[in-house]
Each structure stands twice: as structure tokens, then as C-alpha cells.
Scaffold this motif. Structure first.
Motif, PDB file in Angstrom:
ATOM      1  N   GLU A  11       5.874   8.685  -1.276  1.00  0.00           N
ATOM      2  CA  GLU A  11       7.025   8.335  -0.451  1.00  0.00           C
ATOM      3  C   GLU A  11       7.986   9.524  -0.374  1.00  0.00           C
ATOM      4  O   GLU A  11       8.346  10.114  -1.406  1.00  0.00           O
ATOM      5  CB  GLU A  11       7.750   7.123  -1.034  1.00  0.00           C
ATOM      6  CG  GLU A  11       9.016   6.727  -0.306  1.00  0.00           C
ATOM      7  CD  GLU A  11       8.756   6.180   1.097  1.00  0.00           C
ATOM      8  OE1 GLU A  11       9.742   6.011   1.858  1.00  0.00           O
ATOM      9  OE2 GLU A  11       7.573   5.921   1.430  1.00  0.00           O
ATOM     10  N   ASN A  46       2.507   3.254  -9.461  1.00  0.00           N
ATOM     11  CA  ASN A  46       1.248   2.513  -9.553  1.00  0.00           C
ATOM     12  C   ASN A  46       1.117   1.449  -8.469  1.00  0.00           C
ATOM     13  O   ASN A  46       0.035   0.883  -8.292  1.00  0.00           O
ATOM     14  CB  ASN A  46       1.133   1.861 -10.937  1.00  0.00           C
ATOM     15  CG  ASN A  46       0.709   2.848 -11.994  1.00  0.00           C
ATOM     16  OD1 ASN A  46      -0.170   3.674 -11.774  1.00  0.00           O
ATOM     17  ND2 ASN A  46       1.341   2.784 -13.162  1.00  0.00           N
ATOM     18  N   SER A  47       2.196   1.168  -7.761  1.00  0.00           N
ATOM     19  CA  SER A  47       2.122   0.223  -6.643  1.00  0.00           C
ATOM     20  C   SER A  47       2.098   0.942  -5.289  1.00  0.00           C
ATOM     21  O   SER A  47       2.290   0.303  -4.253  1.00  0.00           O
ATOM     22  CB  SER A  47       3.326  -0.731  -6.689  1.00  0.00           C
ATOM     23  OG  SER A  47       4.544  -0.016  -6.629  1.00  0.00           O
ATOM     24  N   SER A  48       1.861   2.261  -5.303  1.00  0.00           N
ATOM     25  CA  SER A  48       1.908   3.045  -4.068  1.00  0.00           C
ATOM     26  C   SER A  48       0.532   3.180  -3.429  1.00  0.00           C
ATOM     27  O   SER A  48      -0.494   3.072  -4.092  1.00  0.00           O
ATOM     28  CB  SER A  48       2.469   4.444  -4.337  1.00  0.00           C
ATOM     29  OG  SER A  48       3.732   4.384  -4.942  1.00  0.00           O
ATOM     30  N   THR A  49       0.584   3.460  -2.138  1.00  0.00           N
ATOM     31  CA  THR A  49      -0.629   3.849  -1.414  1.00  0.00           C
ATOM     32  C   THR A  49      -0.513   5.284  -0.902  1.00  0.00           C
ATOM     33  O   THR A  49      -1.490   5.857  -0.433  1.00  0.00           O
ATOM     34  CB  THR A  49      -0.887   2.909  -0.228  1.00  0.00           C
ATOM     35  OG1 THR A  49       0.251   2.906   0.633  1.00  0.00           O
ATOM     36  CG2 THR A  49      -1.151   1.489  -0.722  1.00  0.00           C
ATOM     37  N   GLU A  50       0.706   5.849  -0.993  1.00  0.00           N
ATOM     38  CA  GLU A  50       0.937   7.235  -0.596  1.00  0.00           C
ATOM     39  C   GLU A  50       2.221   7.734  -1.244  1.00  0.00           C
ATOM     40  O   GLU A  50       3.023   6.931  -1.746  1.00  0.00           O
ATOM     41  CB  GLU A  50       1.044   7.354   0.934  1.00  0.00           C
ATOM     42  CG  GLU A  50       2.198   6.562   1.532  1.00  0.00           C
ATOM     43  CD  GLU A  50       2.252   6.679   3.025  1.00  0.00           C
ATOM     44  OE1 GLU A  50       1.411   7.393   3.598  1.00  0.00           O
ATOM     45  OE2 GLU A  50       3.158   6.068   3.634  1.00  0.00           O
ATOM     46  N   VAL A  78      -3.912   9.413  -4.981  1.00  0.00           N
ATOM     47  CA  VAL A  78      -2.997   9.584  -3.851  1.00  0.00           C
ATOM     48  C   VAL A  78      -2.638  11.069  -3.779  1.00  0.00           C
ATOM     49  O   VAL A  78      -2.093  11.618  -4.736  1.00  0.00           O
ATOM     50  CB  VAL A  78      -1.728   8.730  -4.011  1.00  0.00           C
ATOM     51  CG1 VAL A  78      -0.802   8.931  -2.810  1.00  0.00           C
ATOM     52  CG2 VAL A  78      -2.079   7.264  -4.170  1.00  0.00           C
ATOM     53  N   ASN A 109       8.479   1.421  -3.902  1.00  0.00           N
ATOM     54  CA  ASN A 109       8.059   2.754  -3.456  1.00  0.00           C
ATOM     55  C   ASN A 109       9.009   3.271  -2.372  1.00  0.00           C
ATOM     56  O   ASN A 109       8.610   3.700  -1.291  1.00  0.00           O
ATOM     57  CB  ASN A 109       6.619   2.722  -2.930  1.00  0.00           C
ATOM     58  CG  ASN A 109       6.031   4.120  -2.758  1.00  0.00           C
ATOM     59  OD1 ASN A 109       6.325   5.022  -3.544  1.00  0.00           O
ATOM     60  ND2 ASN A 109       5.230   4.321  -1.718  1.00  0.00           N
ATOM     61  N   SER A 141      -7.217   4.744  -8.645  1.00  0.00           N
ATOM     62  CA  SER A 141      -7.138   5.280  -7.284  1.00  0.00           C
ATOM     63  C   SER A 141      -6.378   6.611  -7.292  1.00  0.00           C
ATOM     64  O   SER A 141      -5.650   6.925  -8.238  1.00  0.00           O
ATOM     65  CB  SER A 141      -6.460   4.280  -6.346  1.00  0.00           C
ATOM     66  OG  SER A 141      -5.150   3.982  -6.801  1.00  0.00           O
TER      67      SER A 141
END
Length: 270
Positions: free
Chosen positions: A150, A144-148, A112, A185, A110
Motif C-alpha cells: 500500500e 499479513n492481510s495484504s495483497t499488495e 508480495v 492495509n 504468499s
């Protein structure tokens, strides 16, 4: 009457006297400085004073940097000796700097993105499972555990030291410590009150921060913090293990056990 033979004799005497004078003037120069051509080369301008002189060779004991060194963001190094046996750490995340943006590529493929419009990037790096960016007004982190990305805010800070771990990163100013936690995060802020940073280490899910006044151990998944006052002692070396962390201060040892989540004081003179 002046004879030719008398003239020849007179010329011989003159030449002999000239030769003796030249020899007497040349001999001291041979002994004055026998090594004068073994060092630097000296240039003499025999044509005119307006010719540009060749650059002189710097003294070998002096270090003259070719480019100015940027001092506002530097890499932090531990003062106490770090005896931790770190395993091989593979970087599983990276980013690409585009036009006014950074795009991070996570381990699950993915992407970001973050827009850097209006910001001046002072530092950026990926290591282990995380990436961080330091600009003139923001701290940014992604894992690797982020969605955006921080964002952590900074106020009037000019100089920083940066330390990267596999699961956490530290950005330290003169007044505060900013810790990025890749599990949550999240940026955590730790104030420095009449103390300064001595060491930082990250092994798996534990972080160790040593200042001139205390030891801080942080469990990254739970964000729990555990502190030990140094009682005016100074840590000389430390070692992080899977089940405990040892902090040595002369004849005293503080052991932090992961199982009990507490510090134990041990006197090494017994």
C-alpha cells in the motif's frame, strides 16, 4: 713551570664544577611535572618536518563518531513514560531486498513484490505483522492481510521519525503523522496544527498518539478516532491495558474505556 700534579688538581676542580651544574639543572625537572608521562604521549620529530605525525589520542571526555550519523530518518522515542506491559511480539512477516525491488513473504507463504525503480530507499523494517518502507517520495506498507504494497504519498518532507508497533506503524514529520494500519492495509494522515508528537504506542487493535495538545486513540479494525483535549496539561505517563488506557497528567487522570469508547476524567486528589 706548570707541573703535572697541578694540572690534575685543576682538572678535578673542573669536573666537580661540571657535575654540580648538571645536577642543579636536572633536579628542577624532576619536580616540575612528576606525572607528565602518565597522560598522553607526545611525539617529537627529530629528523625532519615533512614526516607525517601519528594521530593524537582524543580527549576521553569527547565523543568523536567514526562515521557521519544519518539524521533524515530516526527512531522515535516517547517523552511520557510508557508503563504498558507489552507481551512477547513475534515477527510473522519479512521481506527480501532484490535488484530494484522488495519482496515480502507473508505468514500464509504468499509473496508480495514492489518495484523500487526510480526511488531511493531511506528506511525499511519489518516488525510484528507488518513491514514499511520510506523512500524519497513514497511511504509503503504491507501486512499479513495484504495483497499488495500500500502506497502513501508524501510531499516535500525531508526528516522523519519512525515508530513500529505490532499492528501499526507511525512515520512522523514536522507537519504530519502518517499511520499505517495493518488491519485495513491503509495509510491514515493526521495533521499537526501548532502541536508536536509526544508519544506513540500500539497494543493489539488500539493505537495511542499523544501530542502537546491532545490525545488520540484509534481503533484499527474500524479506523474510528477518539480525541481528548489536554487543556494545557502535559501527560507524564500512560499505560495501555486490554480494557482501558490510562493517561496521567499530574493530579488528573484521563481513562479511555474500550467498552464505552469514551474518555472519563478522574481527579486523583479526591
Amino acid at each position: 713551570m706548570f707541573s703535572w700534579s697541578h694540572s690534575k688538581q685543576t682538572l678535578k676542580i673542573v669536573f666537580v664544577l661540571i657535575g654540580i651544574s648538571v645536577s642543579i639543572g636536572f633536579i628542577p625537572s624532576l619536580f616540575a611535572n612528576p606525572d607528565q608521562f602518565d597522560g598522553d604521549i607526545y611525539y617529537i620529530d627529530t629528523v625532519g618536518q615533512n614526516r607525517p605525525r601519528p594521530p593524537q589520542r582524543p580527549h576521553p571526555d569527547l565523543h568523536v563518531p567514526s562515521v557521519p550519523v544519518k539524521q533524515d530518518v530516526t527512531a522515535f522515542s516517547n517523552w511520557p513514560t510508557d508503563k504498558t506491559a507489552y507481551p512477547y511480539l513475534q515477527t510473522t512477516i519479512n521481506f527480501v531486498e532484490g535488484h530494484l525491488s522488495f519482496k515480502a513473504f507473508l505468514s500464509d507463504s504468499s509473496e508480495v513484490s514492489y518495484s523500487t525503480r526510480g526511488e531511493h530507499i531511506r528506511y525499511s523494517k519489518c516488525f510484528g505483522d507488518l513491514c514499511i518502507i520510506v523512500s524519497q517520495k513514497n511511504l509503503l506498507g504491507v501486512s499479513n492481510s495484504s495483497t499488495e504494497w500500500e502506497k502513501g504519498h508524501i510531499f516535500g518532507e525531508e526528516r522523519y521519525q519512525v515508530a513500529m508497533g505490532h499492528k501499526a506503524a507511525l512515520v512522523a514529520s514536522d507537519r504530519k503523522l502518517y499511520l499505517y494500519n495493518s488491519y485495513t492495509n491503509h495509510w491514515e494522515t493526521i495533521s499537526l496544527e501548532q502541536e508536536s508528537l509526544s508519544a506513540f504506542a500500539n497494543l493489539y487493535d488500539k493505537v495511542t498518539i499523544i501530542t502537546t495538545r491532545r490525545i488520540v486513540v484509534i481503533d484499527l479494525p474500524t479506523e474510528m478516532q477518539y480525541e481528548q483535549n489536554l487543556l494545557l496539561r502535559r501527560i507524564s505517563q500512560f499505560e495501555m491495558r486490554d480494557g482501558f488506557i490510562n493517561f496521567y497528567a499530574g493530579s488528573k487522570l484521563w481513562m479511555f474505556r474500550h467498552q464505552t469508547e469514551a474518555f472519563e476524567e478522574v481527579d486523583l486528589t479526591d
